[in-house]
Design an enzyme around this catalytic site. Sequence first.
Site, short mmCIF file in Angstrom:
data_model
loop_
_atom_site.label_atom_id
_atom_site.label_comp_id
_atom_site.label_asym_id
_atom_site.label_seq_id
_atom_site.Cartn_x
_atom_site.Cartn_y
_atom_site.Cartn_z
N ARG A 106 54.20 43.67 106.74
CA ARG A 106 53.83 42.34 106.57
C ARG A 106 55.07 41.79 106.24
NH1 ARG A 106 49.50 42.65 101.83
NH2 ARG A 106 51.13 44.16 101.44
N GLU A 109 58.26 41.78 91.87
CA GLU A 109 58.35 41.08 90.81
C GLU A 109 59.64 40.37 90.50
OE1 GLU A 109 56.95 43.19 87.46
OE2 GLU A 109 54.85 43.72 88.47
N GLN A 147 62.62 26.12 81.04
CA GLN A 147 63.06 25.31 82.30
C GLN A 147 63.14 26.06 83.35
OE1 GLN A 147 65.15 21.42 81.26
NE2 GLN A 147 66.34 22.11 83.06
N ASN A 157 64.81 25.68 87.13
CA ASN A 157 65.73 24.83 88.14
C ASN A 157 65.97 25.27 89.72
OD1 ASN A 157 66.40 23.25 85.87
ND2 ASN A 157 68.33 24.28 85.33
N ARG A 192 79.62 24.47 92.44
CA ARG A 192 79.14 23.91 91.30
C ARG A 192 79.47 24.73 90.01
NH1 ARG A 192 73.82 20.82 92.47
NH2 ARG A 192 73.43 20.94 94.85
N HIS A 223 80.26 25.46 84.46
CA HIS A 223 79.42 24.78 83.68
C HIS A 223 78.91 25.37 82.26
CE1 HIS A 223 78.29 22.01 87.18
NE2 HIS A 223 79.67 21.80 86.74
N LYS A 263 71.13 31.66 81.03
CA LYS A 263 70.56 31.34 82.44
C LYS A 263 70.20 32.72 83.28
CE LYS A 263 73.70 27.42 82.38
NZ LYS A 263 75.00 26.84 82.60
N HIS A 274 79.47 29.13 83.71
CA HIS A 274 78.54 29.37 85.05
C HIS A 274 79.01 28.62 86.15
CE1 HIS A 274 74.87 29.70 87.67
NE2 HIS A 274 75.51 30.71 87.82
N TYR A 288 67.03 28.85 89.01
CA TYR A 288 67.53 29.77 87.96
C TYR A 288 66.60 29.02 86.57
CZ TYR A 288 70.94 25.61 87.61
OH TYR A 288 71.30 24.57 87.89
N GLU A 347 76.51 18.97 77.99
CA GLU A 347 76.96 19.49 79.22
C GLU A 347 78.34 19.42 79.30
OE1 GLU A 347 73.92 20.70 81.01
OE2 GLU A 347 75.68 20.48 82.47
N LYS A 404 82.16 14.73 88.95
CA LYS A 404 82.33 15.70 87.57
C LYS A 404 82.94 16.77 87.64
CE LYS A 404 79.11 18.24 85.75
NZ LYS A 404 77.83 18.62 85.09
N ASP A 405 82.85 17.49 88.52
CA ASP A 405 83.54 18.94 88.47
C ASP A 405 84.93 18.52 89.21
OD1 ASP A 405 80.70 20.77 89.37
OD2 ASP A 405 81.18 20.32 87.64
C1 LIG Z 1 71.42 20.55 85.41
C2 LIG Z 1 70.42 19.48 85.23
C3 LIG Z 1 70.78 18.47 86.03
N1 LIG Z 1 69.79 17.16 85.92
C4 LIG Z 1 70.29 16.11 86.86
C5 LIG Z 1 71.56 15.36 86.37
C6 LIG Z 1 72.14 14.91 87.62
O1 LIG Z 1 71.48 13.62 87.90
C7 LIG Z 1 71.54 15.71 88.71
C8 LIG Z 1 72.65 16.91 89.20
O2 LIG Z 1 73.27 17.43 87.96
P1 LIG Z 1 74.38 18.38 88.15
O3 LIG Z 1 75.40 17.60 89.06
O4 LIG Z 1 75.04 18.53 86.69
O5 LIG Z 1 74.04 19.51 88.67
P2 LIG Z 1 74.95 20.96 88.93
O6 LIG Z 1 76.23 20.56 89.45
O7 LIG Z 1 73.88 21.83 89.64
O8 LIG Z 1 74.78 21.70 87.33
C9 LIG Z 1 74.18 22.79 87.12
O9 LIG Z 1 75.22 23.92 87.95
C10 LIG Z 1 75.69 24.96 87.32
C11 LIG Z 1 75.82 25.98 88.13
C12 LIG Z 1 74.99 25.35 85.77
O10 LIG Z 1 74.97 26.32 85.40
C13 LIG Z 1 74.14 24.17 85.32
O11 LIG Z 1 72.70 24.82 85.18
C14 LIG Z 1 74.25 22.83 85.88
O12 LIG Z 1 75.51 22.39 85.34
O13 LIG Z 1 70.68 16.46 88.20
C15 LIG Z 1 68.58 17.34 85.42
O14 LIG Z 1 67.76 16.39 85.29
N2 LIG Z 1 68.54 18.52 84.75
C16 LIG Z 1 69.24 19.63 84.61
O15 LIG Z 1 68.93 20.69 84.09
#
Ligand SMILES: Cc1cn([C@H]2C[C@H](O)[C@@H](COP(=O)(O)OP(=O)(O)O[C@H]3O[C@H](C)C(=O)[C@H](O)[C@H]3O)O2)c(=O)[nH]c1=O
Length: 182
Positions: A23, A28, A47, A49, A59, A62, A72, A119, A132, A143, A168-169
């Site tokens: 199938r 798990e 939480q 994600n 990404r 962070h 994480k 990360h 995650y 952040e 941001k990055d």
């Molecule tokens: C992380 C996060 C983001 N957001 C909102 C904030 C922004 O409006 C939008 C995108 O956020 P961001 O650009 O920070 O997402 P990533 O670049 O994927 O950031 C993550 O990616 C790297 C790999 C990580 O390890 C972290 O979990 C986290 O920093 O989602 C939320 O509402 N809740 C959250 O927990």
Amino acid sequence: MQAIRTALPDVILLEPKVFGDDRGFFMETFNVQTFQRLTGCAKPFVQDNHSRSTRGVLRGLHYQLGARPQDKLVRAVAGSILDVAVDIRRGSPTFGKWVGEILSAENKRQLWVPVGFAHGFIVLSETAEVLYKVTDYYDPQGERAIRWNDPDIGVDWSYQGEPLLSAKDAVAAAFRDAEVFP
Ligand SMILES: Cc1cn([C@H]2C[C@H](O)[C@@H](COP(=O)(O)OP(=O)(O)O[C@H]3O[C@H](C)C(=O)[C@H](O)[C@H]3O)O2)c(=O)[nH]c1=O
């Protein structure tokens, strides 16, 4: 589920037991008792994600400081990523060192990235969907980001060409200027 050590002792690769049949498969993906036994972490996850990215999206790197630092547990449920953790604990013998592991829908592996590590991941497939679990809630004030190509860390992202970064990055801090863990 088995644990595979990485070059950073606190960053652990978890490989689930996969039950395949005609199938498909069953596994798990998370079991509290197994997770705590393999990682030594008793913190609850609060939480989940889920992000979807196209090839070349990077990404990271962070981490979270302040009141809500996040551990994480990362896996890819579609596609393939190179998942990277960097030791940013100033007192650690592996301060500034990194590990990278391929996480994919195919290998079903997960990476445990505790507090104290930055990360990030880069997408190696056409698209990737990353799920995650984190041990604290999102705190925008907490952040922090370190630039993906910082020469003092020297991550080999195994990707040819410029990655696609968030605004941001694209302006993340140099490692030497970053606020890190004691
Ligand atoms: C992380 C996060 C983001 N957001 C909102 C904030 C922004 O409006 C939008 C995108 O956020 P961001 O650009 O920070 O997402 P990533 O670049 O994927 O950031 C993550 O990616 C790297 C790999 C990580 O390890 C972290 O979990 C986290 O920093 O989602 C939320 O509402 N809740 C959250 O927990």
